[in-house]
Design an enzyme around this catalytic site. Sequence first.
Site, PDB file in Angstrom:
ATOM      1  N   GLN A  38       0.826  -1.216   0.000  1.00 26.67           N
ATOM      2  CA  GLN A  38       0.000   0.000   0.000  1.00 26.67           C
ATOM      3  C   GLN A  38       0.859   1.264   0.000  1.00 26.67           C
ATOM      4  O   GLN A  38       0.723   2.151  -0.857  1.00 26.67           O
ATOM      5  CB  GLN A  38      -0.916   0.053   1.229  1.00 26.67           C
ATOM      6  N   ASP A  77      15.084 -10.210  -1.505  1.00 22.99           N
ATOM      7  CA  ASP A  77      14.144 -10.645  -0.470  1.00 22.99           C
ATOM      8  C   ASP A  77      14.719 -10.230   0.879  1.00 22.99           C
ATOM      9  O   ASP A  77      15.929 -10.371   1.119  1.00 22.99           O
ATOM     10  CB  ASP A  77      13.986 -12.178  -0.535  1.00 22.99           C
ATOM     11  N   MET A  78      13.860  -9.731   1.743  1.00 28.94           N
ATOM     12  CA  MET A  78      14.317  -9.267   3.061  1.00 28.94           C
ATOM     13  C   MET A  78      14.949 -10.386   3.875  1.00 28.94           C
ATOM     14  O   MET A  78      15.712 -10.118   4.809  1.00 28.94           O
ATOM     15  CB  MET A  78      13.147  -8.670   3.850  1.00 28.94           C
ATOM     16  N   LEU A 124       9.867  -0.382   3.945  1.00 29.28           N
ATOM     17  CA  LEU A 124       8.425  -0.595   4.141  1.00 29.28           C
ATOM     18  C   LEU A 124       8.059  -2.080   4.059  1.00 29.28           C
ATOM     19  O   LEU A 124       6.923  -2.456   4.363  1.00 29.28           O
ATOM     20  CB  LEU A 124       7.625   0.178   3.084  1.00 29.28           C
ATOM     21  N   ALA A 168       7.296  -5.780   4.825  1.00 23.20           N
ATOM     22  CA  ALA A 168       6.959  -6.499   6.058  1.00 23.20           C
ATOM     23  C   ALA A 168       5.891  -7.539   5.787  1.00 23.20           C
ATOM     24  O   ALA A 168       5.138  -7.432   4.808  1.00 23.20           O
ATOM     25  CB  ALA A 168       6.415  -5.522   7.113  1.00 23.20           C
ATOM     26  N   GLN A 169       5.832  -8.536   6.660  1.00 21.94           N
ATOM     27  CA  GLN A 169       4.606  -9.310   6.817  1.00 21.94           C
ATOM     28  C   GLN A 169       3.808  -8.402   7.745  1.00 21.94           C
ATOM     29  O   GLN A 169       4.056  -8.363   8.951  1.00 21.94           O
ATOM     30  CB  GLN A 169       4.925 -10.679   7.435  1.00 21.94           C
ATOM     31  N   TYR A 173       3.740  -9.874  15.429  1.00 19.63           N
ATOM     32  CA  TYR A 173       4.017  -8.758  14.516  1.00 19.63           C
ATOM     33  C   TYR A 173       4.624  -7.586  15.286  1.00 19.63           C
ATOM     34  O   TYR A 173       5.668  -7.048  14.922  1.00 19.63           O
ATOM     35  CB  TYR A 173       2.719  -8.326  13.824  1.00 19.63           C
ATOM     36  N   LYS A 205       8.413  -5.890  15.097  1.00 18.77           N
ATOM     37  CA  LYS A 205       8.597  -4.484  14.753  1.00 18.77           C
ATOM     38  C   LYS A 205       9.369  -3.726  15.845  1.00 18.77           C
ATOM     39  O   LYS A 205      10.089  -2.777  15.562  1.00 18.77           O
ATOM     40  CB  LYS A 205       7.234  -3.829  14.520  1.00 18.77           C
ATOM     41  N   HIS A 217      -3.097   3.435   8.731  1.00 18.87           N
ATOM     42  CA  HIS A 217      -3.442   4.316   7.614  1.00 18.87           C
ATOM     43  C   HIS A 217      -3.900   3.466   6.441  1.00 18.87           C
ATOM     44  O   HIS A 217      -3.398   2.383   6.204  1.00 18.87           O
ATOM     45  CB  HIS A 217      -2.284   5.241   7.251  1.00 18.87           C
ATOM     46  N   ARG A 233      -5.404  -0.397   0.158  1.00 17.25           N
ATOM     47  CA  ARG A 233      -5.107  -1.108   1.407  1.00 17.25           C
ATOM     48  C   ARG A 233      -5.343  -2.608   1.170  1.00 17.25           C
ATOM     49  O   ARG A 233      -6.292  -2.980   0.452  1.00 17.25           O
ATOM     50  CB  ARG A 233      -6.055  -0.596   2.494  1.00 17.25           C
TER      51      ARG A 233
HETATM   52  P1  NDP Z   1       1.719  -3.965   2.838  1.00 20.14           P
HETATM   53  O1  NDP Z   1       1.470  -5.257   3.499  1.00 20.14           O
HETATM   54  O2  NDP Z   1       0.680  -3.410   1.916  1.00 20.14           O
HETATM   55  O3  NDP Z   1       3.076  -4.064   1.998  1.00 20.14           O
HETATM   56  C1  NDP Z   1       4.179  -4.754   2.490  1.00 20.14           C
HETATM   57  C2  NDP Z   1       5.133  -5.076   1.357  1.00 20.14           C
HETATM   58  O4  NDP Z   1       6.231  -5.821   1.903  1.00 20.14           O
HETATM   59  C3  NDP Z   1       4.541  -5.917   0.242  1.00 20.14           C
HETATM   60  O5  NDP Z   1       4.771  -5.264  -0.974  1.00 20.14           O
HETATM   61  C4  NDP Z   1       5.327  -7.215   0.316  1.00 20.14           C
HETATM   62  O6  NDP Z   1       5.672  -7.741  -0.913  1.00 20.14           O
HETATM   63  C5  NDP Z   1       6.624  -6.763   0.947  1.00 20.14           C
HETATM   64  N1  NDP Z   1       7.327  -7.908   1.545  1.00 20.14           N
HETATM   65  C6  NDP Z   1       6.814  -8.817   2.422  1.00 20.14           C
HETATM   66  N2  NDP Z   1       7.742  -9.758   2.685  1.00 20.14           N
HETATM   67  C7  NDP Z   1       8.852  -9.440   1.981  1.00 20.14           C
HETATM   68  C8  NDP Z   1      10.121 -10.045   1.827  1.00 20.14           C
HETATM   69  N3  NDP Z   1      10.444 -11.172   2.470  1.00 20.14           N
HETATM   70  N4  NDP Z   1      11.018  -9.457   1.021  1.00 20.14           N
HETATM   71  C9  NDP Z   1      10.681  -8.335   0.331  1.00 20.14           C
HETATM   72  N5  NDP Z   1       9.494  -7.718   0.406  1.00 20.14           N
HETATM   73  C10 NDP Z   1       8.579  -8.268   1.230  1.00 20.14           C
HETATM   74  O7  NDP Z   1       2.065  -2.902   3.981  1.00 20.14           O
HETATM   75  P2  NDP Z   1       1.773  -1.323   4.004  1.00 20.14           P
HETATM   76  O8  NDP Z   1       2.189  -0.725   2.725  1.00 20.14           O
HETATM   77  O9  NDP Z   1       0.403  -1.098   4.532  1.00 20.14           O
HETATM   78  O10 NDP Z   1       2.746  -0.857   5.166  1.00 20.14           O
HETATM   79  C11 NDP Z   1       4.095  -0.495   4.893  1.00 20.14           C
HETATM   80  C12 NDP Z   1       4.939  -0.705   6.125  1.00 20.14           C
HETATM   81  O11 NDP Z   1       4.444   0.086   7.191  1.00 20.14           O
HETATM   82  C13 NDP Z   1       4.936  -2.150   6.666  1.00 20.14           C
HETATM   83  O12 NDP Z   1       6.218  -2.413   7.166  1.00 20.14           O
HETATM   84  C14 NDP Z   1       3.920  -2.121   7.788  1.00 20.14           C
HETATM   85  O13 NDP Z   1       4.195  -3.116   8.743  1.00 20.14           O
HETATM   86  C15 NDP Z   1       4.156  -0.725   8.326  1.00 20.14           C
HETATM   87  N6  NDP Z   1       3.006  -0.096   8.964  1.00 20.14           N
HETATM   88  C16 NDP Z   1       1.819  -0.040   8.293  1.00 20.14           C
HETATM   89  C17 NDP Z   1       0.738   0.559   8.866  1.00 20.14           C
HETATM   90  C18 NDP Z   1      -0.552   0.669   8.135  1.00 20.14           C
HETATM   91  O14 NDP Z   1      -1.552   1.024   8.772  1.00 20.14           O
HETATM   92  N7  NDP Z   1      -0.592   0.416   6.844  1.00 20.14           N
HETATM   93  C19 NDP Z   1       0.819   1.155  10.235  1.00 20.14           C
HETATM   94  C20 NDP Z   1       2.152   1.121  10.789  1.00 20.14           C
HETATM   95  C21 NDP Z   1       3.194   0.507  10.180  1.00 20.14           C
HETATM   96  P3  NDP Z   1       4.718  -8.695  -1.774  1.00 20.14           P
HETATM   97  O15 NDP Z   1       3.843  -7.731  -2.494  1.00 20.14           O
HETATM   98  O16 NDP Z   1       5.706  -9.386  -2.602  1.00 20.14           O
HETATM   99  O17 NDP Z   1       3.990  -9.569  -0.808  1.00 20.14           O
HETATM  100  P1  GDP Z   2      -4.362  -3.698  12.899  1.00 21.43           P
HETATM  101  O1  GDP Z   2      -4.708  -2.580  13.812  1.00 21.43           O
HETATM  102  O2  GDP Z   2      -3.037  -3.543  12.231  1.00 21.43           O
HETATM  103  O3  GDP Z   2      -4.508  -5.043  13.510  1.00 21.43           O
HETATM  104  O4  GDP Z   2      -5.384  -3.562  11.664  1.00 21.43           O
HETATM  105  P2  GDP Z   2      -6.645  -4.440  11.220  1.00 21.43           P
HETATM  106  O5  GDP Z   2      -7.376  -3.629  10.221  1.00 21.43           O
HETATM  107  O6  GDP Z   2      -6.214  -5.817  10.813  1.00 21.43           O
HETATM  108  O7  GDP Z   2      -7.509  -4.584  12.549  1.00 21.43           O
HETATM  109  C1  GDP Z   2      -8.019  -3.450  13.231  1.00 21.43           C
HETATM  110  C2  GDP Z   2      -8.988  -3.900  14.305  1.00 21.43           C
HETATM  111  O8  GDP Z   2     -10.149  -4.451  13.680  1.00 21.43           O
HETATM  112  C3  GDP Z   2      -8.452  -4.977  15.257  1.00 21.43           C
HETATM  113  O9  GDP Z   2      -8.825  -4.624  16.570  1.00 21.43           O
HETATM  114  C4  GDP Z   2      -9.189  -6.232  14.836  1.00 21.43           C
HETATM  115  O10 GDP Z   2      -9.415  -7.162  15.891  1.00 21.43           O
HETATM  116  C5  GDP Z   2     -10.527  -5.615  14.398  1.00 21.43           C
HETATM  117  N1  GDP Z   2     -11.311  -6.496  13.514  1.00 21.43           N
HETATM  118  C6  GDP Z   2     -12.586  -6.900  13.729  1.00 21.43           C
HETATM  119  N2  GDP Z   2     -12.983  -7.717  12.752  1.00 21.43           N
HETATM  120  C7  GDP Z   2     -11.943  -7.856  11.903  1.00 21.43           C
HETATM  121  C8  GDP Z   2     -11.767  -8.589  10.692  1.00 21.43           C
HETATM  122  O11 GDP Z   2     -12.636  -9.296  10.216  1.00 21.43           O
HETATM  123  N3  GDP Z   2     -10.542  -8.471  10.082  1.00 21.43           N
HETATM  124  C9  GDP Z   2      -9.542  -7.678  10.595  1.00 21.43           C
HETATM  125  N4  GDP Z   2      -8.396  -7.566   9.928  1.00 21.43           N
HETATM  126  N5  GDP Z   2      -9.696  -6.986  11.743  1.00 21.43           N
HETATM  127  C10 GDP Z   2     -10.874  -7.071  12.374  1.00 21.43           C
END
Ligand code: NDP
Ligand code: GDP
Length: 325
Positions: free
Chosen positions: A13, A59-60, A81, A83-84, A151, A155, A181, A186
């Site tokens: 994202q 790969d990470m 950025l 991550a799993q 997770y 982190k 975010h 997403r």
């Molecule tokens: P996404 O899950 O959308 O994207 C994560 C990316 O990491 C994917 O493109 C994935 O690649 C890549 N990736 C996973 N495993 C590996 C690996 N082994 N080697 C190389 N690349 C890999 O996450 P977001 O864009 O939402 O978030 C970006 C970062 O911010 C993440 O680290 C997340 O944990 C952190 N974060 C996000 C928040 C949020 O609300 N979005 C809040 C706070 C922190 P592939 O497409 O190949 O699977």
């Molecule tokens: P997180 O804050 O990174 O865990 O983001 P998520 O969007 O995965 O989850 C936000 C909140 O929504 C957490 O408190 C979850 O327990 C709650 N939640 C409730 N139902 C669901 C669901 O079906 N899927 C996910 N992903 N979260 C859910």
Amino acid sequence: MKKVALITGILGQDGPYLAKLLLKNNYEVYGLIRRYTNPNFSNLDYLGITDKVNYISGDMTDEASLINIIKTVRPDEVYNLAAQSFVGASWDQAKVTSEINAHGVLYLLNAIKNFAPSAKFYQASTSEMFGNSHKNGLQTEETPFHPRSPYAISKLYAYWMAINFKESYGMFCANGILFNHESPIRGIEFVTRKITDGVARIKLGLANEIRLGNLDSKRDWGFAGDYVEAMWLILQQKEPDNYIISTGETHSIRDFLDAAFNHVGIKNWKKYVKLDPRFKRPAELFALHGKSDKARRKLNWKPKIKFEKLVKMMIDADIKRLSKK
Ligand code: NDP
Ligand code: GDP
């Protein structure tokens, strides 16, 4: 000369939103991608920048590949950025989560230290590191960490490793502690997108229910496009530091459902939402609510998109996408 940025997680994202911002700021952008039989560039396509990024394979979890990439790209700025990133999956896949999110960051930092030591490093840290800690209902940079998922633990390791490389080797390593975010790109498993996709399907007559877990937890939801600006600003500072990035508003999943169904003209959503224990977490975070005063003061950053607008933006995009199909 153009600045060179390396983004890991380019297909996720945040990667595409950040790449778009950096391209606008005249950077040369490299994106690390894993090897796939069928790579998925749909998020970059959505923002219309697929052809503008240079892709580099690695790969990470593979230290040698990261060394190679840093040697080849010689970046000025690295945004980690990758991550799993799904909390829910991290209990079932704790080992791979740790390998990518924790050890992967150590490998990347080592590669930078050895082959591009003056590069600035951004680590994607998360409000999940706080767990249920707060002061008067808010999390600040001073709130003690208490991670409550594999997770969040992975982190927290990366957060401290970035600080340790700064303190040990004088490298520019900074953490953005970002609260949730969201955006139209997403990941579909996250609750916001699961709801907007589900509501769009219900509106179009393609589904008649959404199955969810805990509806009472609260999150401080912002827009990804606003949050990548903070990432960039964090690396433009003279000194590396750690910043909370949040809207300062918190809403429950029920509030999100209210706003989402309301936007498509459905008043009583209760008949469409089924509670399903499969989506409950072994340990929950009840409320995240971030105080981003430091970022607002020092980075001159503030979020532009409010909660209601975010929900509408996501639903409209899902309706458009599903209607095309
Ligand atoms: P996404 O899950 O959308 O994207 C994560 C990316 O990491 C994917 O493109 C994935 O690649 C890549 N990736 C996973 N495993 C590996 C690996 N082994 N080697 C190389 N690349 C890999 O996450 P977001 O864009 O939402 O978030 C970006 C970062 O911010 C993440 O680290 C997340 O944990 C952190 N974060 C996000 C928040 C949020 O609300 N979005 C809040 C706070 C922190 P592939 O497409 O190949 O699977
Ligand atoms: P997180 O804050 O990174 O865990 O983001 P998520 O969007 O995965 O989850 C936000 C909140 O929504 C957490 O408190 C979850 O327990 C709650 N939640 C409730 N139902 C669901 C669901 O079906 N899927 C996910 N992903 N979260 C859910």
